[in-house]
Design a protein around this motif. Structure first.
Motif, PDB file in Angstrom:
ATOM      1  N   PRO A 123     -24.127 -30.227  22.655  1.00 10.15           N
ATOM      2  CA  PRO A 123     -23.185 -29.160  22.159  1.00 10.15           C
ATOM      3  C   PRO A 123     -22.010 -29.773  22.127  1.00 10.15           C
ATOM      4  O   PRO A 123     -21.380 -30.742  22.749  1.00 10.15           O
ATOM      5  N   GLY A 124     -21.216 -29.493  20.714  1.00 11.93           N
ATOM      6  CA  GLY A 124     -19.727 -29.863  20.573  1.00 11.93           C
ATOM      7  C   GLY A 124     -18.716 -29.164  21.209  1.00 11.93           C
ATOM      8  O   GLY A 124     -17.600 -29.606  21.140  1.00 11.93           O
ATOM      9  N   LEU A 126     -17.392 -24.990  23.172  1.00 10.72           N
ATOM     10  CA  LEU A 126     -17.993 -24.015  24.157  1.00 10.72           C
ATOM     11  C   LEU A 126     -18.965 -23.013  23.381  1.00 10.72           C
ATOM     12  O   LEU A 126     -19.746 -22.294  23.873  1.00 10.72           O
ATOM     13  N   GLU A 127     -18.165 -22.631  22.138  1.00  9.85           N
ATOM     14  CA  GLU A 127     -19.166 -21.787  21.378  1.00  9.85           C
ATOM     15  C   GLU A 127     -20.627 -22.164  21.226  1.00  9.85           C
ATOM     16  O   GLU A 127     -21.482 -21.505  21.316  1.00  9.85           O
ATOM     17  N   ALA A 128     -21.034 -23.551  21.008  1.00  9.95           N
ATOM     18  CA  ALA A 128     -22.197 -23.938  20.871  1.00  9.95           C
ATOM     19  C   ALA A 128     -23.161 -23.887  22.175  1.00  9.95           C
ATOM     20  O   ALA A 128     -24.212 -23.409  22.217  1.00  9.95           O
ATOM     21  N   ILE A 129     -22.136 -23.872  23.112  1.00  5.54           N
ATOM     22  CA  ILE A 129     -22.965 -23.673  24.733  1.00  5.54           C
ATOM     23  C   ILE A 129     -23.082 -22.320  24.960  1.00  5.54           C
ATOM     24  O   ILE A 129     -24.302 -21.983  25.150  1.00  5.54           O
ATOM     25  N   ARG A 130     -22.424 -21.503  24.288  1.00  5.75           N
ATOM     26  CA  ARG A 130     -22.653 -19.999  24.733  1.00  5.75           C
ATOM     27  C   ARG A 130     -24.035 -19.514  23.667  1.00  5.75           C
ATOM     28  O   ARG A 130     -24.647 -18.721  24.027  1.00  5.75           O
ATOM     29  N   GLU A 131     -23.705 -20.103  22.409  1.00  2.36           N
ATOM     30  CA  GLU A 131     -24.897 -19.864  21.639  1.00  2.36           C
ATOM     31  C   GLU A 131     -26.364 -20.377  22.091  1.00  2.36           C
ATOM     32  O   GLU A 131     -27.256 -19.717  22.042  1.00  2.36           O
ATOM     33  N   GLY A 132     -26.167 -21.614  22.636  1.00  2.21           N
ATOM     34  CA  GLY A 132     -27.064 -22.291  23.012  1.00  2.21           C
ATOM     35  C   GLY A 132     -28.106 -21.817  24.284  1.00  2.21           C
ATOM     36  O   GLY A 132     -29.207 -21.847  24.419  1.00  2.21           O
ATOM     37  N   MET A 133     -27.070 -20.939  25.020  1.00  2.47           N
ATOM     38  CA  MET A 133     -27.583 -20.219  26.305  1.00  2.47           C
ATOM     39  C   MET A 133     -27.905 -18.738  25.941  1.00  2.47           C
ATOM     40  O   MET A 133     -28.161 -17.998  26.970  1.00  2.47           O
ATOM     41  N   SER A 134     -27.905 -18.312  24.920  1.00  2.00           N
ATOM     42  CA  SER A 134     -27.877 -16.963  24.693  1.00  2.00           C
ATOM     43  C   SER A 134     -29.167 -16.236  25.019  1.00  2.00           C
ATOM     44  O   SER A 134     -29.556 -14.970  25.037  1.00  2.00           O
ATOM     45  N   GLY A 135     -30.159 -17.110  25.064  1.00  2.00           N
ATOM     46  CA  GLY A 135     -31.388 -16.492  25.231  1.00  2.00           C
ATOM     47  C   GLY A 135     -31.829 -16.404  26.693  1.00  2.00           C
ATOM     48  O   GLY A 135     -32.918 -16.088  26.998  1.00  2.00           O
TER      49      GLY A 135
END
Length: 156
Positions: A123-124, A126-135
């Protein structure tokens, strides 16, 4: 084939070869918990909405409550029991502790496995982390700390 029909399933679970017979309609979650004894994989909603049952199949995160065990025949499955040990935690497990990224702990195994897969995706931000963990849901609300733990290992 009727739902009561049994199928032979061969999996490599946490590096160990496992063979068993299961009803054709059994989910990977039920087989992992009930036949293999991997109770770290949690049954939450049983509908794929919460992520508590997340495991890695050939390195990719899946919700095991939605996966038929027979569909994963011949695949490599990683559960939380295959990630670190009590004496030698995986660095993501240690980061979860440092960042207080767990409260009740019920969702933590799925969060850790999803986080491991996400780290492989690099992930590049924090938003990518939040999106990636949204499930993966956390009813205790430890989201900022979960993101912080993953961000630490991602070098963000």
């Amino acid at each position: 084939m009727s739902p009561e029909s049994s199928v032979s399933v061969s999996l490599k679970i946490n590096g160990r070869d496992c063979e068993f017979s299961a009803p054709a309609c059994d989910t990977l979650l039920d087989v992992l918990r009930d036949q293999v004894g991997m109770t770290g994989t949690k049954k939450g909603c049983d509908m794929g909405a919460c992520g508590a049952c997340t495991v890695l199949a050939d390195g990719r995160r899946i919700k095991s409550c939605l996966a038929l065990a027979a569909s994963y025949d011949g695949r490599s499955i990683t559960t939380i029991e295959g990630v670190g040990t009590t004496d030698n935690l995986h660095q993501l497990q240690a980061a979860f502790i440092r960042h207080d990224a767990l409260q009740c702990g019920y969702c933590t195994p799925g969060q850790i496995l999803s986080g491991l897969a996400l780290l492989d995706e690099k992930p590049g931000d924090l938003e990518a982390i939040r999106e990636g963990m949204s499930g993966n849901l956390c009813r205790c609300g430890a989201y900022p700390n979960i993101v912080a733990a993953i961000a630490e290992l991602a070098g963000l």
